[in-house]
Design a protein around this motif. Structure first.
Motif, PDB file in Angstrom:
ATOM      1  N   ARG A  22      46.380  -3.741  75.436  1.00 11.22           N
ATOM      2  CA  ARG A  22      46.209  -2.296  75.536  1.00 11.22           C
ATOM      3  C   ARG A  22      47.054  -1.570  74.499  1.00 11.22           C
ATOM      4  O   ARG A  22      48.099  -2.065  74.087  1.00 11.22           O
ATOM      5  CB  ARG A  22      46.611  -1.795  76.932  1.00 11.22           C
ATOM      6  CG  ARG A  22      45.785  -2.337  78.062  1.00 11.22           C
ATOM      7  CD  ARG A  22      46.225  -1.725  79.366  1.00 11.22           C
ATOM      8  NE  ARG A  22      45.461  -2.252  80.491  1.00 11.22           N
ATOM      9  CZ  ARG A  22      45.582  -1.815  81.724  1.00 11.22           C
ATOM     10  NH1 ARG A  22      46.423  -0.842  82.009  1.00 11.22           N
ATOM     11  NH2 ARG A  22      44.859  -2.341  82.689  1.00 11.22           N
ATOM     12  N   TRP A  23      46.596  -0.392  74.130  1.00 10.94           N
ATOM     13  CA  TRP A  23      47.383   0.496  73.291  1.00 10.94           C
ATOM     14  C   TRP A  23      46.882   1.917  73.519  1.00 10.94           C
ATOM     15  O   TRP A  23      45.792   2.117  74.038  1.00 10.94           O
ATOM     16  CB  TRP A  23      47.274   0.110  71.806  1.00 10.94           C
ATOM     17  CG  TRP A  23      45.905   0.297  71.219  1.00 10.94           C
ATOM     18  CD1 TRP A  23      45.395   1.433  70.649  1.00 10.94           C
ATOM     19  CD2 TRP A  23      44.856  -0.686  71.145  1.00 10.94           C
ATOM     20  NE1 TRP A  23      44.109   1.220  70.224  1.00 10.94           N
ATOM     21  CE2 TRP A  23      43.755  -0.062  70.517  1.00 10.94           C
ATOM     22  CE3 TRP A  23      44.757  -2.025  71.545  1.00 10.94           C
ATOM     23  CZ2 TRP A  23      42.558  -0.742  70.288  1.00 10.94           C
ATOM     24  CZ3 TRP A  23      43.564  -2.679  71.320  1.00 10.94           C
ATOM     25  CH2 TRP A  23      42.485  -2.059  70.687  1.00 10.94           C
ATOM     26  N   LYS A  26      42.920   3.336  72.886  1.00 11.28           N
ATOM     27  CA  LYS A  26      41.908   2.282  72.889  1.00 11.28           C
ATOM     28  C   LYS A  26      40.581   2.769  73.474  1.00 11.28           C
ATOM     29  O   LYS A  26      39.504   2.501  72.924  1.00 11.28           O
ATOM     30  CB  LYS A  26      42.411   1.074  73.672  1.00 11.28           C
ATOM     31  CG  LYS A  26      41.449  -0.101  73.666  1.00 11.28           C
ATOM     32  CD  LYS A  26      42.045  -1.301  74.375  1.00 11.28           C
ATOM     33  CE  LYS A  26      41.130  -2.508  74.290  1.00 11.28           C
ATOM     34  NZ  LYS A  26      41.717  -3.690  74.970  1.00 11.28           N
ATOM     35  N   LYS A  30      36.870   3.118  71.471  1.00 12.22           N
ATOM     36  CA  LYS A  30      35.623   2.519  71.942  1.00 12.22           C
ATOM     37  C   LYS A  30      34.533   3.579  72.063  1.00 12.22           C
ATOM     38  O   LYS A  30      33.380   3.360  71.692  1.00 12.22           O
ATOM     39  CB  LYS A  30      35.850   1.840  73.290  1.00 12.22           C
ATOM     40  CG  LYS A  30      34.644   1.071  73.801  1.00 12.22           C
ATOM     41  CD  LYS A  30      34.930   0.391  75.127  1.00 12.22           C
ATOM     42  CE  LYS A  30      35.950  -0.708  74.977  1.00 12.22           C
ATOM     43  NZ  LYS A  30      36.149  -1.482  76.232  1.00 12.22           N
ATOM     44  N   SER A 132      49.447   1.780  67.349  1.00 12.60           N
ATOM     45  CA  SER A 132      48.284   2.244  68.114  1.00 12.60           C
ATOM     46  C   SER A 132      47.273   2.942  67.219  1.00 12.60           C
ATOM     47  O   SER A 132      46.064   2.735  67.355  1.00 12.60           O
ATOM     48  CB  SER A 132      48.728   3.197  69.227  1.00 12.60           C
ATOM     49  OG  SER A 132      49.525   2.529  70.170  1.00 12.60           O
ATOM     50  N   LEU A 135      45.431   0.309  65.202  1.00  9.96           N
ATOM     51  CA  LEU A 135      44.545  -0.467  66.066  1.00  9.96           C
ATOM     52  C   LEU A 135      43.303   0.327  66.448  1.00  9.96           C
ATOM     53  O   LEU A 135      42.196  -0.215  66.479  1.00  9.96           O
ATOM     54  CB  LEU A 135      45.288  -0.900  67.331  1.00  9.96           C
ATOM     55  CG  LEU A 135      46.152  -2.151  67.183  1.00  9.96           C
ATOM     56  CD1 LEU A 135      47.114  -2.268  68.349  1.00  9.96           C
ATOM     57  CD2 LEU A 135      45.288  -3.394  67.070  1.00  9.96           C
ATOM     58  N   SER A 136      43.461   1.605  66.741  1.00 10.60           N
ATOM     59  CA  SER A 136      42.309   2.426  67.092  1.00 10.60           C
ATOM     60  C   SER A 136      41.338   2.527  65.928  1.00 10.60           C
ATOM     61  O   SER A 136      40.120   2.473  66.110  1.00 10.60           O
ATOM     62  CB  SER A 136      42.768   3.828  67.517  1.00 10.60           C
ATOM     63  OG  SER A 136      43.473   3.770  68.734  1.00 10.60           O
ATOM     64  N   HIS A 139      39.684  -1.041  65.526  1.00 15.25           N
ATOM     65  CA  HIS A 139      38.940  -1.427  66.723  1.00 15.25           C
ATOM     66  C   HIS A 139      37.530  -0.848  66.722  1.00 15.25           C
ATOM     67  O   HIS A 139      36.545  -1.561  66.943  1.00 15.25           O
ATOM     68  CB  HIS A 139      39.712  -0.970  67.967  1.00 15.25           C
ATOM     69  CG  HIS A 139      39.066  -1.326  69.252  1.00 15.25           C
ATOM     70  ND1 HIS A 139      38.745  -0.387  70.216  1.00 15.25           N
ATOM     71  CD2 HIS A 139      38.676  -2.520  69.770  1.00 15.25           C
ATOM     72  CE1 HIS A 139      38.203  -0.982  71.254  1.00 15.25           C
ATOM     73  NE2 HIS A 139      38.144  -2.275  71.009  1.00 15.25           N
ATOM     74  N   ASN A 166      48.385  -8.242  65.580  1.00 12.60           N
ATOM     75  CA  ASN A 166      47.564  -7.273  66.309  1.00 12.60           C
ATOM     76  C   ASN A 166      46.095  -7.407  65.919  1.00 12.60           C
ATOM     77  O   ASN A 166      45.204  -7.293  66.767  1.00 12.60           O
ATOM     78  CB  ASN A 166      48.045  -5.850  66.049  1.00 12.60           C
ATOM     79  CG  ASN A 166      49.305  -5.513  66.815  1.00 12.60           C
ATOM     80  OD1 ASN A 166      49.533  -6.018  67.906  1.00 12.60           O
ATOM     81  ND2 ASN A 166      50.137  -4.662  66.241  1.00 12.60           N
ATOM     82  N   ARG A 169      44.557 -10.324  67.752  1.00 13.13           N
ATOM     83  CA  ARG A 169      44.319 -10.038  69.166  1.00 13.13           C
ATOM     84  C   ARG A 169      43.091  -9.140  69.359  1.00 13.13           C
ATOM     85  O   ARG A 169      42.283  -9.375  70.261  1.00 13.13           O
ATOM     86  CB  ARG A 169      45.558  -9.399  69.784  1.00 13.13           C
ATOM     87  CG  ARG A 169      46.735 -10.346  69.854  1.00 13.13           C
ATOM     88  CD  ARG A 169      47.968  -9.689  70.411  1.00 13.13           C
ATOM     89  NE  ARG A 169      47.869  -9.531  71.860  1.00 13.13           N
ATOM     90  CZ  ARG A 169      48.786  -8.901  72.590  1.00 13.13           C
ATOM     91  NH1 ARG A 169      49.851  -8.370  72.006  1.00 13.13           N
ATOM     92  NH2 ARG A 169      48.649  -8.809  73.886  1.00 13.13           N
ATOM     93  N   VAL A 170      42.943  -8.126  68.510  1.00  7.54           N
ATOM     94  CA  VAL A 170      41.797  -7.231  68.681  1.00  7.54           C
ATOM     95  C   VAL A 170      40.504  -7.927  68.275  1.00  7.54           C
ATOM     96  O   VAL A 170      39.454  -7.725  68.880  1.00  7.54           O
ATOM     97  CB  VAL A 170      42.014  -5.899  67.916  1.00  7.54           C
ATOM     98  CG1 VAL A 170      41.832  -6.067  66.419  1.00  7.54           C
ATOM     99  CG2 VAL A 170      41.063  -4.822  68.436  1.00  7.54           C
ATOM    100  N   GLU A 173      39.351 -10.133  71.067  1.00  8.70           N
ATOM    101  CA  GLU A 173      38.726  -9.345  72.119  1.00  8.70           C
ATOM    102  C   GLU A 173      37.306  -8.936  71.749  1.00  8.70           C
ATOM    103  O   GLU A 173      36.403  -8.982  72.575  1.00  8.70           O
ATOM    104  CB  GLU A 173      39.570  -8.101  72.396  1.00  8.70           C
ATOM    105  CG  GLU A 173      39.037  -7.245  73.527  1.00  8.70           C
ATOM    106  CD  GLU A 173      39.986  -6.124  73.871  1.00  8.70           C
ATOM    107  OE1 GLU A 173      39.585  -4.956  73.710  1.00  8.70           O
ATOM    108  OE2 GLU A 173      41.130  -6.405  74.294  1.00  8.70           O
TER     109      GLU A 173
END
Length: 203
Positions: A22-23, A26, A30, A132, A135-136, A139, A166, A169-170, A173
């Protein structure tokens, strides 16, 4: 509230604990990935060279998330290979914003990212959402890219040490941990055998 209840009496909260990545942002990333694009591709005849002989090859210039969304309508599960070279999260040259409804430059001016066309804000490491934000950004783009890939397709992403863990991991997922093949080290790889991925990660 649930966290406080768990401190007092764990039995007050019914939940199943599981591994989760989680961050902050997220859910929003999406949502942005699956919000239909309002952009459109426009042919630039002045910059095109022999388009009738291109054989379906295209060069598309634009905001990458919006372009990826537009491509899914014609190329869903049709792409054999995707290579992404995202901005590295250096804290100097990465600006995160995904609202391009009113155009990129006016939006950046409005939110204070630029003043008079000059960039005044970046994703600095002093920001509590440093990782974060990055990552956003990645993602949402990976989620859309997944729908472009053929089931047997492959995706490569360049990255430095700042976000490599990171990113892994993303991607696990989005694409499935079982689909990970390996990390290619551009410098310092001792195995030059082209038939398999070098797994030496010493640089």
């Amino acid at each position: 509230m649930d966290e406080l209840k768990k401190v007092v009496d764990p039995a007050l909260v019914s939940e199943t604990e599981r591994y989760d990545f989680r961050w902050y942002g997220k859910t929003k990333s999406k949502r942005e990935a699956f919000t239909p694009s309002r952009a459109a591709l426009v042919n630039d005849a002045a910059r095109s060279v022999n388009p009738e002989k291109a054989g379906g090859n295209l060069i598309i210039e634009g905001e990458n998330l919006e372009v990826l969304k537009l491509l899914t309508s014609a190329y869903r599960q049709q792409v054999k290979c995707i290579y992404i070279d995202p901005p590295y999260n250096t804290g100097k040259d990465f600006v995160y914003s995904d609202n391009f409804a009113e155009g990129q430059k006016p939006y950046w001016e409005q939110t204070g990212v630029t003043e008079g066309g000059v960039k005044v804000d970046t994703n600095t490491d002093s920001d509590g959402r440093f990782h974060s934000n990055w990552l956003s950004m990645i993602h949402s783009r990976l989620l859309v890219a997944r729908y472009l890939l053929k089931p047997e397709g492959v995706i490569f992403v360049s990255i430095d040490d700042g976000e490599v863990f990171n990113l892994r991991r993303v991607m696990d997922e989005v694409f499935g941990e079982e689909n990970f093949v390996g990390i290619l080290i551009w410098k310092g790889a001792t195995d030059n055998n082209p038939t398999r991925v070098a797994t030496n990660t010493n640089t």
